[in-house]
Design an enzyme around this catalytic site. Structure first.
Site, PDB file in Angstrom:
ATOM      1  N   ASN A 193       0.868  -1.174   0.000  1.00  0.00           N
ATOM      2  CA  ASN A 193       0.000   0.000   0.000  1.00  0.00           C
ATOM      3  C   ASN A 193       0.907   1.227   0.000  1.00  0.00           C
ATOM      4  O   ASN A 193       1.352   1.697   1.041  1.00  0.00           O
ATOM      5  CB  ASN A 193      -0.898  -0.037   1.252  1.00  0.00           C
ATOM      6  N   ASP A 309      -9.139   2.297  -4.775  1.00  0.00           N
ATOM      7  CA  ASP A 309      -9.940   3.181  -3.932  1.00  0.00           C
ATOM      8  C   ASP A 309     -11.232   3.595  -4.610  1.00  0.00           C
ATOM      9  O   ASP A 309     -12.229   3.885  -3.946  1.00  0.00           O
ATOM     10  CB  ASP A 309      -9.132   4.432  -3.582  1.00  0.00           C
TER      11      ASP A 309
END
Length: 552
Positions: A193, A309
């Site tokens: 991430n 996202d």
């Protein structure tokens, strides 16, 4: 309780109309963000992006536009299709580290991508990111570290990310097509991430049935202006259990996935399409795709996934998805996408564990940190959100302006003669809380400062967030709960209290003692709208999304 007259269950908008299914990925041509070193790969790609970053140098900005496709870009599309056909020829080069990666992946034409059914930065500390109280300071310092211009004119990714990632993935295409067998007893999954200020990495054990075996281990590595993602990955691997060094599968957070509704298996074509979206997420997309390439070179037999996202917002109401611009621009991908989806998914999952029935009612979710946004959620689906085409839109943030009168840009350009890269620098790096206070974008510093400028920044932020809550309530036709997350949302009790104080007219009232403890439930007994606080875990959501894709 604030009541409304419409039922948004089952994906209907406020008028009761069914929301559309996710469409195919769209986006303008790709340009990268300078200021972050990308790994070197021998050789150079063909096409207009060749030779602009194959030696680990920092990329520089050019004045390319984000939406209009040049004729040269269409030639790159043809080169991308040729890449996929050279998988066998490049396999040994990728596996041994020898030979040149000589291919360029192309940006997708609007609407050309498949509708694959498939995450926001979490920087340390309140006001500096979105991960809650983690040691270390980002915010104003991070803005100085990442002082390069950003945005659609920030330059081409060149042979750096787009060409190299596509070529290496093509070389390993046979491994990606097959992947690890589901019958394997236990597999190591590495989750990465990467944001503009940190790299978060986690390793998980997954059993032969595709179920997680035990809790994952996570580390956070800060990224400075002299830190390339290869060095950060190497550091992360030394701090994780040894299983992280031999992953059978890898999951990447990629902020912008266009209209993809879930995770995907990464292929050269997918990398090309995701690279084309880089101008819309310039702080996050280029380093994420650089990690894809690095992982393919380190572990050519590991299957790679990406989760996004934007997927959380796949079912936005049509009136939210469409920006008030001509249809031709909408068709070119100029629309609302929304961000912070992995964080919203994590917070919603935790709310569901605490209050299952409430999770399916009308929620306003506020993910507040270095990047801040809100979304309106009904029955577990986002129907409206404050961020739009890019993560620059919406409420003010640590160093980002949030929504502005578009005329400001014209005035800066024509009256003040500011060059476009300088305007981008102002909007992304020098505005928001930092611009308002003239001091810092770090909410912790602003809370400790008794001066008028800091007080103005705090008041401005609280007012704009409260106004955004009211807007999301209007989208829902009422509200049952407000959910805070992020570095400020979950880590700054005083800011939550200030925002709640502005929303008392709608039935929001906090229990001050519970608020100071940080929740999860922080509403007063007599409140008619409940209020919750959660620390999010994007890495868990990335793994869940990839495992769901593998089972599909």
């Amino acid at each position: 309780m604030v009541h409304g007259r419409c039922d948004l269950a089952g994906g209907a908008d406020r008028g009761g109309r069914a929301l559309p299914a996710a469409a195919s990925s769209v986006g303008p041509d790709a340009h990268a963000v300078p200021g972050r070193k990308h790994p070197a790969v021998p050789g150079s790609g063909a096409g207009p992006f060749a030779g602009s970053g194959g030696s680990g140098r920092t990329h520089r900005a050019d004045a390319a536009t984000a939406v209009n496709r040049a004729p040269a870009a269409r030639k790159v599309d043809q080169g991308c299709r040729a890449v996929a056909g050279r998988g066998d020829a490049g396999a040994s080069a990728a596996a041994t580290g020898r030979g040149a990666a000589r291919a360029v992946a192309a940006p997708s034409r609007p609407g050309a991508a498949r509708n694959d059914t498939g995450a926001h930065r979490q920087s340390p500390g309140p006001g500096a990111g979105d991960a809650g109280p983690v040691p270390g300071r980002v915010g104003d310092d991070a803005a100085r570290r990442r002082a390069a211009p950003v945005g659609p004119s920030a330059g081409a990714l060149g042979a750096g990310v787009r060409g190299r990632a596509g070529a290496v993935l093509a070389a390993g295409a046979r491994h990606f097509a097959v992947g690890a067998s589901m019958s394997a007893p236990t597999r190591n999954w590495l989750v990465m991430n990467v944001g503009s200020a940190t790299l978060k990495a986690a390793v998980y054990a997954v059993d032969g049935d595709g179920e997680r075996a035990g809790a994952g281990r996570r580390v956070t590595i800060p990224l400075g202006d002299d830190t390339d993602v290869d060095a950060a990955l190497s550091t992360a691997l030394t701090r994780l259990p040894v299983a992280a060094q031999q992953p059978q599968a890898i999951v990447h957070r990629v902020v912008h996935g266009g209209r993809r509704a879930g995770a995907v298996v990464l292929t050269p074509e997918q990398c090309a399409e995701l690279t084309a979206l880089a101008p819309m997420a310039p702080l996050h997309q280029p380093p994420a795709l650089a990690l894809v390439e690095l992982a393919a070179r380190r572990w050519p037999q590991a299957r790679q996934f990406a989760a996004f996202d934007t997927s959380w917002h796949a079912h936005l109401a049509p009136w939210s998805r469409r920006l008030p611009l001509p249809q031709g621009l909408h068709a070119a991908g100029v629309m609302r996408y929304g961000f912070h989806g992995l964080a919203y998914q994590s917070a919603w999952r935790q709310l569901k564990a605490q209050a299952p029935a409430l999770a399916h009612r009308r929620l306003v979710m506020a993910h507040l940190g270095g990047g801040s946004s809100l979304c309106a959620v009904h029955d577990g689906r986002s129907i409206d959100t404050t961020m739009g085409l890019t993560p620059l839109d919406g409420v003010p943030m640590a160093t980002r302006s949030g929504s502005l009168d578009p005329g400001v840009i014209g005035y800066l350009t024509h009256a003040l003669r500011m060059p476009w890269p300088e305007i981008e620098q102002v909007l992304w790096r020098e505005s928001g809380l930092k611009g308002l206070s003239g001091l810092s974008g770090d909410m912790r510093e602003l809370q400790a400062d008794p001066g008028e400028a800091a007080a103005l920044a705090r008041e401005h932020y609280a007012q704009r967030v409260a106004q955004a809550v009211a807007a999301m309530v209007t989208s829902l036709g009422g509200v049952d709960a407000i959910v805070f997350s992020g570095g400020i949302g979950a880590g700054a009790a005083a800011v939550r209290s200030q925002i709640a104080g502005l929303l008392g007219w709608m039935g929001v009232e906090l229990d001050q003692e519970a608020n100071e403890r940080g929740g999860p439930a922080v509403h007063a007994d007599n409140a008619t709208v409940s209020t919750w606080v959660f620390q999010v875990n994007e890495e868990d959501e990335l793994l869940r999304a990839a495992l769901a894709k593998e089972r599909a």
